[in-house]
Enzyme design. Structure first.
Site, PDB file in Angstrom:
ATOM      1  N   SER B 318     -10.792  -4.433  31.937  1.00 22.41           N
ATOM      2  CA  SER B 318     -10.702  -2.988  31.692  1.00 22.41           C
ATOM      3  C   SER B 318     -10.845  -2.224  33.017  1.00 22.41           C
ATOM      4  O   SER B 318     -10.117  -1.256  33.274  1.00 22.41           O
ATOM      5  CB  SER B 318     -11.788  -2.564  30.709  1.00 22.41           C
ATOM      6  N   TRP B 321      -7.703  -2.633  34.885  1.00 28.30           N
ATOM      7  CA  TRP B 321      -6.641  -1.838  34.258  1.00 28.30           C
ATOM      8  C   TRP B 321      -6.649  -0.414  34.845  1.00 28.30           C
ATOM      9  O   TRP B 321      -5.596   0.171  35.070  1.00 28.30           O
ATOM     10  CB  TRP B 321      -6.875  -1.765  32.737  1.00 28.30           C
ATOM     11  N   HIS B 322      -7.864   0.096  35.095  1.00 29.72           N
ATOM     12  CA  HIS B 322      -7.957   1.475  35.581  1.00 29.72           C
ATOM     13  C   HIS B 322      -7.422   1.625  36.988  1.00 29.72           C
ATOM     14  O   HIS B 322      -6.905   2.691  37.336  1.00 29.72           O
ATOM     15  CB  HIS B 322      -9.401   1.969  35.494  1.00 29.72           C
ATOM     16  N   GLY B 323      -7.566   0.618  37.809  1.00 32.25           N
ATOM     17  CA  GLY B 323      -7.038   0.781  39.159  1.00 32.25           C
ATOM     18  C   GLY B 323      -7.241  -0.442  40.012  1.00 32.25           C
ATOM     19  O   GLY B 323      -8.150  -1.245  39.775  1.00 32.25           O
ATOM     20  N   PHE B 476      -3.363   5.922  36.500  1.00 29.80           N
ATOM     21  CA  PHE B 476      -3.523   4.585  35.938  1.00 29.80           C
ATOM     22  C   PHE B 476      -2.240   4.189  35.206  1.00 29.80           C
ATOM     23  O   PHE B 476      -2.083   3.182  34.710  1.00 29.80           O
ATOM     24  CB  PHE B 476      -4.731   4.523  34.999  1.00 29.80           C
TER      25      PHE B 476
END
Lengths: 319, 476
Positions: B318, B321-323, B476
């Site tokens: 997770s 996923w954000h960056g 994102f």
């Protein structure tokens, strides 16, 4: 059955349209009332930044007008100018407004009313850098959009939709409500002398920072460059003596800033005096003349103001 | 095209009007064309990437449905690899490459791989995840493969949720494109209300707080602990208002046309523990990870240690996923560790509760839990917002010293910031604990809701920040 469905559909639409119209009327009405109230109280402000801007645009009749950012506001001592020129003075510099776009809009407002004798435009390194920030900062002049049509062409540069947004009564006064309250109730206790702000304290650092940032190539904003040309043309047309100045900075530059070079060339092409104090001694050797790396204190402002006038006189006597 | 722009306002009015004027059979075409226009208003060329994933997943869906056994799985893997591959190239390649160079440098070696000068396509992680959910659901047999290429494209590209979610599931969204939506007063009204509230959160609260947060977090060395603490708290509200504001506008814009998108936020800062926080924050992503990753790797139906491992893996992914930055990875890991810690200490905390008898005063107990959860979330946000890990540790160190006066650029700026937060808190507190009590937004008197939304619009005009720029989650 079909008839009932059709009638329900009609009712639904009627209901929606009626509610939509009522809602729109309410918004337009409240926006207009709030806008009128804000306009009334904005132009009644008695102190603070907004008062100084309104005074410069609507009231001052000073012979010498200073334009620029907070650096202009802090660097040009009124007593020195008034004594040595024997002319009246007003400082229209404003915190954070480090762009010629803002200065030109204010000049337009002033020229609509009267013609000063001398204009000093204080410019910053990076003045012509291609950033949206200087366009955003034109918002500080939005309250004058409806009352000063001469400023509109510059204020419209902020965005393509500015004209439409300005149809709202409230939008021109966006983010000013606290200034309106404090300005009307005298809560802004910052003391200005003819627009000039004297700073007493000194910078604690003993050695100036060195940067090669200024020698870096960056793209110049052609609109800002053109606006400087318009500024010069308007002053020339009105027979105003214009001086463009880059006042002292407590930072050592390796190389020369591109905006300064461009401004100097434009000034030379138009036969306008340009003075660059950004790398001048004694300022770079005297942190005690500064409040911080960008702003002189009152002692520094006195010395700088005298030095500038000496240079102006010298240049004019040798011409 | 930003939701908080005049451009979008005009676009929305035109698209919505045309949507209801056109016959039902042509509506998908209008929505698809307008979604393409919406996306191309950012960087036009990146529509090709979107086109690539759409083509791959469209055919993968059909092939998965037609196949059996290994072949079925193979097509799914092909689709997942294609989607993750796009993400890997555009989002993670340079990050991996930089870290590889750093690692090789340690052994005195040079990295032969070049650095790619590519911009991250806007909202890439969102539409990739939405596309992946389609093939996975087809594989699982929960969704029939969509034969209409236009409708499938629309599922990935539907403009309200294209660049920042909510990340929809095919079971919820696909069938809605075939439904005939009539202009409906309730949909119009509720949709527009959500859009106004979303705009209020974005322009009046998030973008106002962003001015302070950016000036502090971009100059960490120059600010003291008190200022950094305030900036961190401001950021917690900023990111909530920015992202939930976007979701509200997206859900509202879709609702006006009759589409129902899933809710994405449910007053997360009133959560009593971290697990609850993740059930209330970015719900569409949390459930995505739960449905497609957490459960796939065993969820909690495994040994206890494996369960902890599964939780950590999900939150690490997770974060990623954000960056493509270590700050996001650490942020994810911290949240995973919070959950593991909560499980490990469950017994101990129960004993402590019995000893202190704090459960006998439920209101105080709940308040302590909400506050403790908020503090933990804020601590993790430091890593999320910091420009690099070094900055994050400096911030934490300074906050723990808690020295100095709070920096304030101007008193009016602070006033607008606190006024916005207070208003939000009042609205959310009322909704959380006294929802059945009086309501302004849905009051039975015909005039009250109108006056309330007039007030919100006037506040946007009066104290909204109009130069704030794009939404945080677009990156994102």
């Amino acid at each position: 059955m079909i008839k009932k469905a059709q009638s329900d559909k009609k009712k639904n639409w009627k209901h929606f349209l009626l509610n939509g119209v009522v809602f729109l009327v309410l918004i337009i009405l409240f926006d207009f009332i709030l806008g009128q109230l804000l306009q009334y109280y904005y132009f009644k402000i008695k102190s603070g930044t907004q008062y100084r801007t309104t005074y410069a645009i609507e009231k001052t009749k000073a012979d010498i007008i200073i334009f620029g950012s907070s650096r202009a506001m802090d660097h040009y001592n009124p007593f020195v100018f008034e004594n040595r020129y024997n002319l009246s003075y007003y400082n229209a510099g404003r915190d954070g407004e480090n762009s010629v776009l803002y200065h030109y809009a204010v000049l337009k407002g002033i020229l609509k009313r009267y013609t000063p004798k001398i204009v000093i435009l204080d410019m910053m390194p990076n003045e012509f850098a291609n950033t949206s920030e200087s366009y955003d900062k034109l918002a500080a002049l939005s309250p004058y959009y409806n009352t000063h049509p001469e400023m509109r062409p510059i204020l419209d540069l902020r965005s393509r939709t500015e004209k439409i947004k300005m149809l709202s009564g409230t939008y021109p006064f966006n983010s000013t409500i606290m200034n309106i309250i404090s300005g009307n109730f005298g809560l802004d206790d910052k003391k200005y002398i003819k627009g000039y702000y004297a700073i007493a304290s000194s910078y604690m650092i003993t050695k100036p920072l060195e940067t090669d940032d200024k020698s870096k190539v960056y793209q110049l904003d052609s609109i800002k460059v053109n606006v400087l040309k318009w500024f010069i043309n308007d002053c020339k047309r009105a027979n105003i003596k214009l001086y463009i100045v880059c006042s002292p900075i407590y930072t050592k530059f390796i190389g020369t800033d591109y905006s300064i070079v461009a401004a100097e060339k434009i000034a030379a092409d138009n036969n306008i005096s340009f003075f660059d104090f950004s790398q001048e001694s004694p300022f770079l050797e005297s942190p005690k003349l500064f409040y911080n790396s960008l702003h002189l204190n009152d002692s520094g402002a006195r010395i700088f103001s005298n030095m500038l006038i000496d240079k102006i006189f010298l240049k004019e006597n040798t011409q | 095209m930003l939701f908080n722009s005049f451009h979008f306002f005009v676009f929305f009015v035109i698209v919505t009007t045309l949507y209801f004027i056109l016959p039902h059979s042509k509506r998908w075409l209008l929505l698809l064309a307008s979604s393409c226009y919406f996306y191309m208003a950012f960087v036009p060329i990146y529509i090709l990437i979107l086109g690539f994933t759409i083509i791959v997943d469209y055919f993968a869906g059909i092939l998965i449905e037609k196949s059996q056994g290994r072949r079925r799985k193979l097509f799914l893997i092909f689709s997942l690899v294609a989607n993750i591959g796009v993400l890997a190239v555009f989002k993670y390649y340079n990050f991996i490459n930089t870290n590889l160079s750093f690692l090789l440098q340690g052994f005195g070696l040079t990295n032969p791989l070049p650095y790619l000068a590519i911009l991250l396509p806007i909202g890439l992680s969102f539409h990739t995840f939405q596309a992946m959910s389609y093939t996975i659901e087809v594989y699982r047999g929960n969704q029939k493969a969509e034969r209409h290429f236009g409708i499938y494209s629309l599922y990935v590209m539907f403009y309200p949720q294209l660049v920042a979610g909510p990340i929809e599931r095919p079971q919820n969204l696909l069938h809605q494109f075939r439904e005939k939506h009539q202009p409906d007063f309730e949909n119009f009204s509720e949709g527009l209300k959500l859009m106004i509230w979303g705009l209020f959160k974005k322009l009046v609260i998030a973008d106002r707080l962003a001015i302070y947060v950016n000036s502090v977090y971009n100059n960490v060395a120059e600010h003291n602990g008190m200022t950094l603490l305030l900036a961190t708290m401001f950021f917690s509200v900023q990111i909530y208002c920015d992202f939930s504001g976007y979701s509200d506008i997206a859900i509202g814009a879709a609702r006006v046309m009759g589409f129902r998108l899933m809710i994405n936020f449910n007053r997360p800062y009133f959560s009593k523990n971290i697990a609850e926080f993740w059930r209330r924050w970015h719900i569409s992503l949390s459930t995505w990870f739960k449905d497609y990753l957490y459960i796939s790797i065993g969820g909690n139906k495994v040994t206890i240690h494996r369960w902890y491992f599964n939780l950590l893996v999900v939150f690490l992914v997770s974060g990623l996923w954000h960056g493509a930055n270590w700050t996001f990875i650490i942020w994810g890991c911290i949240n995973g560790l919070y959950l593991v810690f909560a499980l490990v200490t469950q017994g101990l905390r129960n004993k402590l509760n019995q000893l202190t008898r704090v459960k006998e005063i439920p209101k105080i107990n709940a308040s302590i839990q909400v506050l403790a959860t908020y503090i933990l979330v804020c601590f993790a946000w430091i890593f999320f917002r910091a420009n690099n890990i070094q900055d994050a540790f400096t911030i934490i160190k300074k906050i723990f010293l808690l020295k100095g006066e709070i920096y304030s650029e101007s008193s009016s700026m602070m006033f607008y910031s606190f006024a916005g937060i207070l208003f939000l808190l009042l609205v959310e507190f009322k909704k959380e604990y006294f929802n059945s009590l009086f309501t302004l937004s849905n009051n039975n008197h015909w005039l009250v809701p109108k006056l309330y939304y007039c007030f919100l619009i006037l506040m946007i005009l009066l104290i909204g920040v109009f130069d704030g720029g794009q939404f945080i989650y677009f990156q994102f």
